[in-house]
Write a protein that holds these residues in place. Structure first.
Motif, PDB file in Angstrom:
ATOM      1  N   TYR B  36       0.786  -1.481   0.177  1.00 44.69           N
ATOM      2  CA  TYR B  36      -0.205   0.201  -0.231  1.00 44.69           C
ATOM      3  C   TYR B  36       1.036   0.975   0.527  1.00 44.69           C
ATOM      4  O   TYR B  36       1.778   1.435   0.536  1.00 44.69           O
ATOM      5  CB  TYR B  36      -0.996  -0.339   1.271  1.00 44.69           C
ATOM      6  N   GLN B  38       0.686   5.255   1.404  1.00 43.89           N
ATOM      7  CA  GLN B  38       0.140   6.285   1.695  1.00 43.89           C
ATOM      8  C   GLN B  38       0.895   7.359   1.901  1.00 43.89           C
ATOM      9  O   GLN B  38       1.999   8.018   2.110  1.00 43.89           O
ATOM     10  CB  GLN B  38       0.164   6.183   3.340  1.00 43.89           C
ATOM     11  N   ARG B  41      -0.818  12.311   5.557  1.00 46.38           N
ATOM     12  CA  ARG B  41      -2.157  12.732   6.462  1.00 46.38           C
ATOM     13  C   ARG B  41      -3.049  12.375   4.804  1.00 46.38           C
ATOM     14  O   ARG B  41      -4.507  12.625   5.360  1.00 46.38           O
ATOM     15  CB  ARG B  41      -2.084  14.463   6.195  1.00 46.38           C
ATOM     16  N   LYS B  42      -3.019  11.551   4.757  1.00 41.70           N
ATOM     17  CA  LYS B  42      -3.974  10.675   4.414  1.00 41.70           C
ATOM     18  C   LYS B  42      -4.136   9.011   4.637  1.00 41.70           C
ATOM     19  O   LYS B  42      -3.660   8.267   4.791  1.00 41.70           O
ATOM     20  CB  LYS B  42      -3.600  10.287   2.325  1.00 41.70           C
ATOM     21  N   GLU B  43      -5.512   8.997   3.641  1.00 41.24           N
ATOM     22  CA  GLU B  43      -5.552   6.688   4.001  1.00 41.24           C
ATOM     23  C   GLU B  43      -4.777   6.419   3.091  1.00 41.24           C
ATOM     24  O   GLU B  43      -4.187   6.687   2.027  1.00 41.24           O
ATOM     25  CB  GLU B  43      -6.785   6.484   3.080  1.00 41.24           C
ATOM     26  N   PRO B  44      -3.950   4.809   3.279  1.00 35.68           N
ATOM     27  CA  PRO B  44      -3.612   4.305   2.366  1.00 35.68           C
ATOM     28  C   PRO B  44      -4.548   3.928   1.649  1.00 35.68           C
ATOM     29  O   PRO B  44      -5.583   3.447   1.529  1.00 35.68           O
ATOM     30  CB  PRO B  44      -3.329   2.717   3.209  1.00 35.68           C
ATOM     31  N   LEU B  46      -3.946   0.943  -1.904  1.00 38.42           N
ATOM     32  CA  LEU B  46      -3.915  -0.733  -2.810  1.00 38.42           C
ATOM     33  C   LEU B  46      -2.841   0.323  -3.497  1.00 38.42           C
ATOM     34  O   LEU B  46      -3.465   0.744  -4.631  1.00 38.42           O
ATOM     35  CB  LEU B  46      -4.871  -1.405  -3.636  1.00 38.42           C
TER      36      LEU B  46
END
Lengths: 113, 111
Positions: B36, B38, B41-44, B46
């Motif tokens: 993944y 990232q 300050r963001k989401e992981p 894929l």
């Protein structure tokens, strides 16, 4: 847009307050989970659910409750917030077994003062 | 010992360089494997799944060695936009389905 929706994006709580972090997905995923991310610790599993009516504890469940009354929603409840719960919280969902990978919500940044 | 271990870095490399990330996991019952990405300050998100036969997606190549419980990611011709944290992730479904994350490797591509 299809995906995982988390609310709120930011929250400040006082010690002892309660709140619920919301998570909803519209992909008909059976599996939903909550993670917290702290500096230097990576993401750690709090609670998860393999379907409506079924929940179980992850690695760091203390201080958190969950329920799964529908396939779409998986709220995370903090009953009495503590400063140690200051973190970024992510909700993630997947098909059973993780087929195709996991989709994450955009996160909730929580500060407990 | 952590279930999934990766070099935390940081890695600072010039644009155009080739970068390799390594990861080991301890649970031999682990079922599937992912990298993944990232951003701050963001989401992981894929990046790619990892298969024993090895797989490639453009400039990215992932390898899995089940015998040695080792996962790798190679980024060729790195771009400035590749700057991010790369997370090695293992999916376990025996007993309880869960994702186990490495702590991530921070990569910065310099112009």
């Amino acid at each position: 847009n299809a995906g995982v929706t988390q609310t709120p994006k930011f929250q400040v709580l006082k010690t002892g307050q309660s709140m619920t972090l919301q998570c909803a997905q519209d992909m008909n995923h059976e599996y939903m989970s909550w993670y917290r991310q702290d500096p230097g610790m990576g993401l750690r599993l709090i609670h998860y659910s393999v379907g409506a009516g079924i929940t179980d504890q992850g690695e760091v469940p203390n201080g958190y409750n969950v329920s799964r009354s529908t396939t779409e929603d998986f709220p995370l409840r903090l009953l009495s917030a503590a400063p140690s719960q200051t973190s970024v919280y992510f909700c993630a969902s997947s098909l059973q077994g993780g087929k195709g990978g996991y989709t994450f919500g955009s996160g909730t940044r929580l500060t407990v003062v | 010992r952590k279930e999934v271990e990766q070099d935390p870095g940081p890695f600072n490399v010039p644009e155009g360089a080739t970068v390799a990330f390594n990861c080991t996991y301890s649970n031999s019952a682990s079922q599937s494997f992912f990298w993944y990405r990232q951003d701050c300050r963001k989401e992981p998100k894929l990046l790619m799944s990892v298969y024993s036969s090895g797989n490639e997606d453009g400039r990215f190549t992932a390898q899995l060695n089940r015998a040695s419980q080792y996962i790798s990611l190679l980024i060729r011709d790195s771009k400035l936009s590749d700057s991010a944290t790369y997370l090695c992730v293992v999916n376990q479904i025996q007993g309880a389905q869960k994702l186990v994350f490495g702590q991530g490797t921070r990569l910065t591509i310099n112009p």
